[in-house]
Design an enzyme around this catalytic site. Structure first.
Site, mmCIF file in Angstrom:
data_model
loop_
_atom_site.group_PDB
_atom_site.id
_atom_site.type_symbol
_atom_site.label_atom_id
_atom_site.label_comp_id
_atom_site.label_asym_id
_atom_site.label_seq_id
_atom_site.Cartn_x
_atom_site.Cartn_y
_atom_site.Cartn_z
ATOM 1 N N GLU A 63 72.097 4.842 -7.759
ATOM 2 C CA GLU A 63 71.183 5.129 -8.880
ATOM 3 C C GLU A 63 69.994 5.942 -8.415
ATOM 4 O OE1 GLU A 63 67.638 4.268 -11.496
ATOM 5 O OE2 GLU A 63 67.978 3.833 -9.372
ATOM 6 N N HIS A 83 71.447 -1.845 -10.292
ATOM 7 C CA HIS A 83 72.094 -0.967 -9.307
ATOM 8 C C HIS A 83 72.092 -1.579 -7.913
ATOM 9 C CE1 HIS A 83 68.188 0.636 -7.756
ATOM 10 N NE2 HIS A 83 67.803 0.654 -9.010
ATOM 11 N N ASP A 136 63.643 -3.350 -5.978
ATOM 12 C CA ASP A 136 64.175 -2.333 -6.879
ATOM 13 C C ASP A 136 65.521 -1.883 -6.306
ATOM 14 O OD1 ASP A 136 64.749 -0.113 -8.449
ATOM 15 O OD2 ASP A 136 63.180 1.134 -7.586
ATOM 16 N N ASP A 189 72.036 -0.026 -4.896
ATOM 17 C CA ASP A 189 71.347 0.669 -3.810
ATOM 18 C C ASP A 189 69.836 0.468 -3.856
ATOM 19 O OD1 ASP A 189 71.502 2.213 -6.228
ATOM 20 O OD2 ASP A 189 70.746 3.946 -5.129
#
Length: 475
Positions: free
Chosen positions: A139, A71, A110, A73
């Site tokens: 996400e 993802h 992350d 973001d």
């Protein structure tokens, strides 16, 4: 080492791109530009997802298409004193003692490191079959990109999700989740002229990921301060304001309230005793937590007494933490809830956000209802939203067998095969599209969703070797 260095260089570029959930435009532009400058097929959709395609190398044309997914973001959290602006500023980090560490904010590994790994593969000459790299949006705040994705956006039936945080662990299942928001409407009342105004705070907790780290027993600053304030309700407390936590998927590290009380010395004394007990309780998990109670000034009125009492009782009663452990998988949290944030909305409302997770749908529904009932009894308006499904493990998965065999060959030991108590988009892809063979793995990250998030560089080396071996030998 060469490929690991490339991943790290891409990730360093990514740390300079603002990409908070809902603000991924510059990240999307970066991905599109990356594809166009290399002549790679690139497609986007109405919700901002990006798919970049690397065609099969000569001799690999008959290998089935492989999907890599992560993802765009990141969770944007910072320390109380930080002036960092996530809309404009690059992430400030250091590399020391084998770790890449964010200074006063989250790092965004992350899932920036998963994105960087995909960019390395797309830009390489590695001999692979056709690969589709899928970069989803938002996400962290509701899997908006995965929810909005239409069938056909990617074509492969084998998918590797690169959004896990423990190298050497292969994930084949995850929890589903839902957010529960409670809104208290209140009228104002004047501050008692004889009362003293105080600012009460709990700050510098460790916090962390509300799924992956909910079992670490860390302090929830919102829950802790609300518990103290509820105990003061019987002493005539007036609540002026309260603010704590930020994201549904982060354990709140800080909470501050402005209150007015009839006896400031007595309140301070009780808070000191409360703080001492709490510091002892969390000495191992939150050794740097700070407690404060100081004289303050306020021209704002207070929340009316009836709503203050109902609100504080509901906050004190609201559960937080692990609700149940799995009876099927040792050490796996099955069900949990996170009392995530409390904010004054500015229009006569207090808004409380919570998040529930479970690998069992009925258990998730039960804990979400229990949390909702806590607040409804107190007079709040409650709604559930941002629900996403879990991902049921398939121990007979072909991609699992390939990944286990590869790891054993490369490192001479068995990887751990696990399910995770966090939300991955795999569950939603399976529900929407079906027929997918999926796995998730990544390098080791620590402190995810909290300032000081860090990436273990040695694990990145092993992750890179494993990923390359899998994608170049996968049939």
């Amino acid at each position: 080492m060469e490929y690991t260095d490339r991943i790290l260089e891409y990730f360093k570029e990514i740390t300079g791109i603002p990409r908070e959930s809902g603000n991924e435009e510059r990240m999307r532009e970066y991905l599109i530009r990356f594809a166009h400058t290399r002549g790679l097929e690139c497609r986007t959709d109405s919700v901002g997802n990006v798919c970049i395609v690397k065609e099969a190398a000569p001799g690999k044309e008959n290998v089935s298409t492989l999907v890599l997914q992560g993802h765009q973001d990141m969770v944007c959290e910072k320390t109380a004193g930080s002036t960092h602006n996530f809309l404009t500023d690059p992430i400030d980090y250091v590399i020391e003692e084998g770790w890449m560490i964010a200074r006063e904010t989250t790092l965004g590994a992350d899932d920036g490191i998963g994105v960087a790994a995909m960019l390395m593969i797309l830009g390489s000459e590695l001999p692979t079959g056709k690969i589709e790299c899928v970069f989803t949006t938002s996400e962290e705040t509701g899997m908006d990109g995965a929810f909005g994705m239409q069938k056909g956006f990617f074509t492969g039936k084998t998918l590797i999700n690169l959004d896990s945080e423990d190298e050497g662990q292969l994930f084949i299942g995850c929890a589903g989740g839902v957010d529960t928001t409670a809104t208290f409407a209140f009228n104002n009342e004047a501050l008692n002229d004889d009362f003293k105004v105080l600012k009460v705070s709990i700050t510098n907790g460790l916090g962390g990921h509300s799924g992956d780290e909910i079992d670490k027993g860390r302090m929830n600053a919102v829950k802790a301060l609300s518990t103290f304030l509820a105990s003061e309700d019987g002493h005539g407390l007036q609540l002026v304001s309260i603010d704590g936590g930020n994201k549904p998927n982060a354990i709140p590290r800080e909470c501050t309230a402005v209150i007015a009380v009839p006896d400031a010395d007595a309140t301070s004394s009780r808070f000191e005793a409360f703080s001492k007990a709490l510091a002892n309780e969390y000495a191992d998990t939150d050794p740097d937590v700070e407690f404060g109670i100081v004289p303050a000034y306020s021209e704002s009125p207070a929340v009316c007494a009836q709503v203050t009492s109902a609100f504080l009782k509901a906050m004190a009663a609201c559960p937080h933490g692990v609700i149940a452990m799995s009876r099927d998988i040792e050490g796996l949290v099955e069900t949990s809830t996170n009392l995530a944030s409390v904010k004054m909305a500015g229009d006569g409302k207090i808004v409380v956000v919570t998040s529930q997770r479970s690998s069992v749908t009925t258990s998730r529904e039960e804990i979400a209802k229990a949390v909702a009932d806590c607040f409804r009894i107190g007079g709040a308006v409650v709604e559930h939203h941002s629900e996403y499904p879990g991902w049921k493990p398939n121990p007979d998965s072909p991609i699992l067998r390939a990944c286990v065999s590869s790891y054993r060959k490369l490192f001479g030991r068995e990887p751990q095969v696990k399910a995770i108590h966090a939300g991955l988009e795999c569950g939603l892809f399976e529900e929407k599209f079906g027929g997918l063979d999926m796995i998730s793995f990544g390098p080791t990250l620590r402190g995810v969703h909290a300032p000081g998030e860090r990436l273990d560089l040695a694990s990145l080396e092993r992750f890179t070797a494993h990923l390359i071996d899998v994608i170049t030998n996968c049939n």
